[in-house]
Design a protein around this motif. Structure first.
Motif, mmCIF file in Angstrom:
data_model
loop_
_atom_site.group_PDB
_atom_site.id
_atom_site.type_symbol
_atom_site.label_atom_id
_atom_site.label_comp_id
_atom_site.label_asym_id
_atom_site.label_seq_id
_atom_site.Cartn_x
_atom_site.Cartn_y
_atom_site.Cartn_z
ATOM 1 N N UNK A 142 -14.137 6.944 1.093
ATOM 2 C CA UNK A 142 -13.481 6.525 -0.147
ATOM 3 C C UNK A 142 -12.147 5.821 0.115
ATOM 4 N N UNK A 143 -11.566 6.060 1.273
ATOM 5 C CA UNK A 143 -10.290 5.410 1.577
ATOM 6 C C UNK A 143 -10.470 3.925 1.864
ATOM 7 N N UNK B 2 0.824 -1.207 0.000
ATOM 8 C CA UNK B 2 0.000 0.000 0.000
ATOM 9 C C UNK B 2 0.864 1.265 0.000
ATOM 10 N N UNK B 3 1.903 1.276 0.825
ATOM 11 C CA UNK B 3 2.731 2.483 0.894
ATOM 12 C C UNK B 3 3.598 2.638 -0.349
ATOM 13 N N UNK B 4 3.930 1.537 -1.010
ATOM 14 C CA UNK B 4 4.705 1.622 -2.251
ATOM 15 C C UNK B 4 3.873 2.207 -3.381
ATOM 16 N N UNK B 5 2.620 1.773 -3.461
ATOM 17 C CA UNK B 5 1.756 2.216 -4.549
ATOM 18 C C UNK B 5 0.959 3.477 -4.227
ATOM 19 N N UNK B 6 0.744 3.730 -2.951
ATOM 20 C CA UNK B 6 0.029 4.945 -2.523
ATOM 21 C C UNK B 6 0.788 5.616 -1.384
ATOM 22 N N UNK B 7 1.948 6.176 -1.668
ATOM 23 C CA UNK B 7 2.794 6.761 -0.615
ATOM 24 C C UNK B 7 2.128 7.913 0.128
ATOM 25 N N UNK B 8 1.094 8.519 -0.471
ATOM 26 C CA UNK B 8 0.412 9.628 0.212
ATOM 27 C C UNK B 8 -0.243 9.174 1.514
ATOM 28 N N UNK B 9 -0.500 7.869 1.639
ATOM 29 C CA UNK B 9 -1.132 7.352 2.852
ATOM 30 C C UNK B 9 -0.175 7.355 4.045
ATOM 31 N N UNK B 10 1.102 7.558 3.804
ATOM 32 C CA UNK B 10 2.057 7.672 4.907
ATOM 33 C C UNK B 10 1.739 8.879 5.788
ATOM 34 N N UNK B 11 1.010 9.853 5.238
ATOM 35 C CA UNK B 11 0.628 11.032 6.010
ATOM 36 C C UNK B 11 -0.485 10.731 7.011
ATOM 37 N N UNK B 12 -1.111 9.569 6.871
ATOM 38 C CA UNK B 12 -2.232 9.199 7.748
ATOM 39 C C UNK B 12 -1.800 8.198 8.801
ATOM 40 N N UNK B 13 -0.914 7.271 8.430
ATOM 41 C CA UNK B 13 -0.508 6.198 9.324
ATOM 42 C C UNK B 13 0.704 6.601 10.161
ATOM 43 N N UNK B 14 0.753 6.068 11.381
ATOM 44 C CA UNK B 14 1.894 6.271 12.273
ATOM 45 C C UNK B 14 3.048 5.413 11.778
ATOM 46 N N UNK B 15 4.063 6.036 11.186
ATOM 47 C CA UNK B 15 5.149 5.277 10.594
ATOM 48 C C UNK B 15 6.067 4.665 11.647
#
Length: 402
Positions: free
Chosen positions: A93-94, A32-45
Motif C-alpha cells: 500500500x505504500x 512527501x515528508x511535508x504531507x506524510x511526515x510519518x514516512x520519516x520513520x522509514x527513510x534514512x534522514x
C-alpha cells in the motif's frame, strides 16, 4: 503493458531526467515528508540531508526510463532494491502513496512541460514498476520467512556484549530477546536495525553488515561512529548506538538481507579489497571460511587511515598465522613508518599486483564510493574482467560501474 505512445513519451523525458532528475527527486522527498511526515520513520534522514538518497532515486528513475521497453534488464538493480525494501518492511500500500507524490512532483517541477498525456504515461509506467516490485518483494518475503529459524517483521534483540574494536568502531552482539534460534545469514549480508531517536522524535532504520560468521545464536554488527561537524543528522544513529546503547539494551531487527555474498563452493582465488569500515562483511566471510575445511586462496587487502582506526587487526594477524591459504595486506594512509608489516599511503594495486592479479580470481570490493570507483578502475586497467568484480557501496547505491 504500456502502449507505444506511452513508451515514446517516457523515452522523451530521458534528457530532462538527465539534467533535472535530482531536482525532481529533491522536490519529491520534500513534498512527501511535508504531507506524510510519518514516512520519516522509514527513510534514512541522514541520507536525505547529504543528498545521497535523492541522487540514488534520480539514477533509478533515469535507468527505468531508459529501459522502459524492457525493464527486465534492470532485474539485478531491482533485486537489490527489493532486498532493501523487505529489510525495511515496505508494504504494497505504500507504493500507491509514493506514486501519488512522484506524479504530483513531476507535474509541479516540469510545469507546462508536464502535459496530461505525459502524466498519464508516467502514471502507467509507475504502476507497471510498482506491480513488478510488489511481486518481487512478496517472493523475497516468502523466501525469507520460509527459512529455518526465519521470522516476519521486526524482532527484538538484546545487546549482550559490546566490544570496542578501534578508536571509531564498536561491535554489538545481538541475541534474540525471545531466546529462540536465529536464521543462518549468508556471509556478506547485512542486518537492518531500528531504534527510536529521542533527539529526532522518530524511529530510524539503518543497515549494518553482519561481522560474525553464521550461527544460530547471535548476530554481530560492527559500527563506525560517524561525526558530523555540521551537527546535522549524519551519524545520529551510530552515535546513539555508541553512546546510549549498553549491555541489556534492546533493538529491533529484520531478517538478514543482501546479495553481496560469495559462492562457498567455488575454488577460484578470492580477492577482498576494503576501505575503512568496508571491512565488516569480509570479517564475516573470512571468519566463516576459517571454520571450513578448504584450501581456497584468500587475499585480503585493507586500507584505512591509521592503526588507531584499524579494527579486528589482531584477528586478521591470527588468521594469517594459522591458515596457509590466507594472506592479509594493510595500507595505512598515516603511519610513522616504524611498522614494517604495513604499507604506507592509500591502497595501490601496483604495489600488490603480484598478490591480487591471479587467473580466474573473484574480486569483492567494499567501502565508500571513491574507494570502490578507484579500485574498480585499477583492476579493469590491469585486465581484470568486470564480470569477476563485485562491489558493495555503503548507503544508497550511486556507484554505476557494471
Amino acid at each position: 503493458m504500456l502502449s507505444s505512445p506511452e513508451i515514446a513519451l517516457i523515452k522523451a523525458t530521458v534528457p530532462i531526467l538527465r539534467e533535472h532528475g535530482v531536482a525532481l527527486t529533491q522536490h519529491f522527498y520534500q513534498r512527501m515528508f511535508r504531507l506524510n511526515p510519518e514516512l520519516k520513520n522509514i527513510f534514512n534522514m541522514g541520507n536525505q540531508q547529504n543528498g545521497k538518497q535523492q541522487t540514488a532515486l534520480a539514477m533509478s528513475v533515469l535507468a527505468y526510463a531508459e529501459h522502459i521497453e524492457n525493464p527486465s534488464v534492470l532485474f539485478p538493480v531491482l533485486q537489490h532494491i527489493g532486498d532493501k525494501h523487505t529489510s525495511l518492511q515496505i508494504k504494497p500500500e505504500q507504493y500507491d502513496l509514493v506514486g501519488n507524490h512522484l506524479i504530483a512532483s513531476i507535474k509541479e517541477v516540469l510545469g507546462d512541460q508536464a502535459s496530461d498525456d505525459l502524466l498519464q504515461a508516467w502514471t502507467a509506467a509507475y504502476k507497471q514498476l510498482a506491480k513488478l516490485m510488489i511481486n518481487l518483494e512478496q517472493q523475497i518475503y516468502q523466501q525469507k520467512e520460509s527459512q529455518q529459524d526465519g521470522w516476519k517483521g521486526w524482532r527484538s534483540f538484546t545487546v549482550k556484549k559490546k566490544v570496542i574494536e578501534s578508536d571509531e568502531i564498536t561491535s554489538f552482539y545481538l541475541y534474540p530477546t525471545d531466546g529462540q534460534k536465529i536464521v543462518l545469514h549468508k556471509p556478506g549480508q547485512y542486518l537492518s536495525i531500528k531504534l527510536f531517536l529521542p533527539q529526532l522524535g522518530i524511529s530510524q532504520p539503518r543497515q549494518y553488515s553482519i561481522s560474525s560468521a553464521p550461527n544460530n545464536t547471535y548476530y554481530r554488527i560492527s559500527v563506525k561512529k560517524e561525526i558530523d561537524p555540521n551537527r546535522g543528522v549524519k551519524g545520529t544513529l551510530s552515535n546513539h548506538l555508541h553512546d546510549a546503547i549498553q549491555i541489556g539494551s534492546t533493538v529491533e531487527a529484520s531478517i538478514p538481507a543482501g546479495n553481496f555474498t560469495f559462492n562457498t563452493e567455488s575454488v577460484a582465488p578470492l580477492i577482498l579489497l576494503s576501505g575503512g569500515v568496508g571491512q565488516t562483511p569480509f570479517i564475516s566471510m573470512v571468519e566463516h571460511l576459517t571454520n571450513l575445511d578448504h584450501t581456497r586462496s584468500v587475499k585480503w587487502i585493507h586500507a584505512c587511515r591509521s592503526e588507531n582506526v584499524h579494527a579486528f587487526k589482531e584477528e586478521m594477524n591470527k588468521w594469517q598465522e594459522t591458515h596457509e591459504w590466507f594472506e592479509h595486506i594493510v595500507f595505512y594512509e598515516h603511519d610513522d613508518g616504524n611498522n614494517t608489516s604495513v604499507k604506507r599511503g592509500r591502497l595501490n594495486i601496483e604495489q600488490v599486483k603480484d598478490s591480487v592479479l591471479l587467473p580466474e580470481a573473484e574480486y569483492y570490493l567494499c567501502g565508500p564510493k571513491p574507494f570502490i570507483e578507484k579500485a574498480y578502475a585499477d583492476l579493469i586497467a590491469y585486465g581484470v574482467d568486470h564480470k569477476h568484480i563485485f562491489f558493495e557501496e555503503f548507503g544508497p547505491q550511486t556507484v554505476q560501474l557494471n
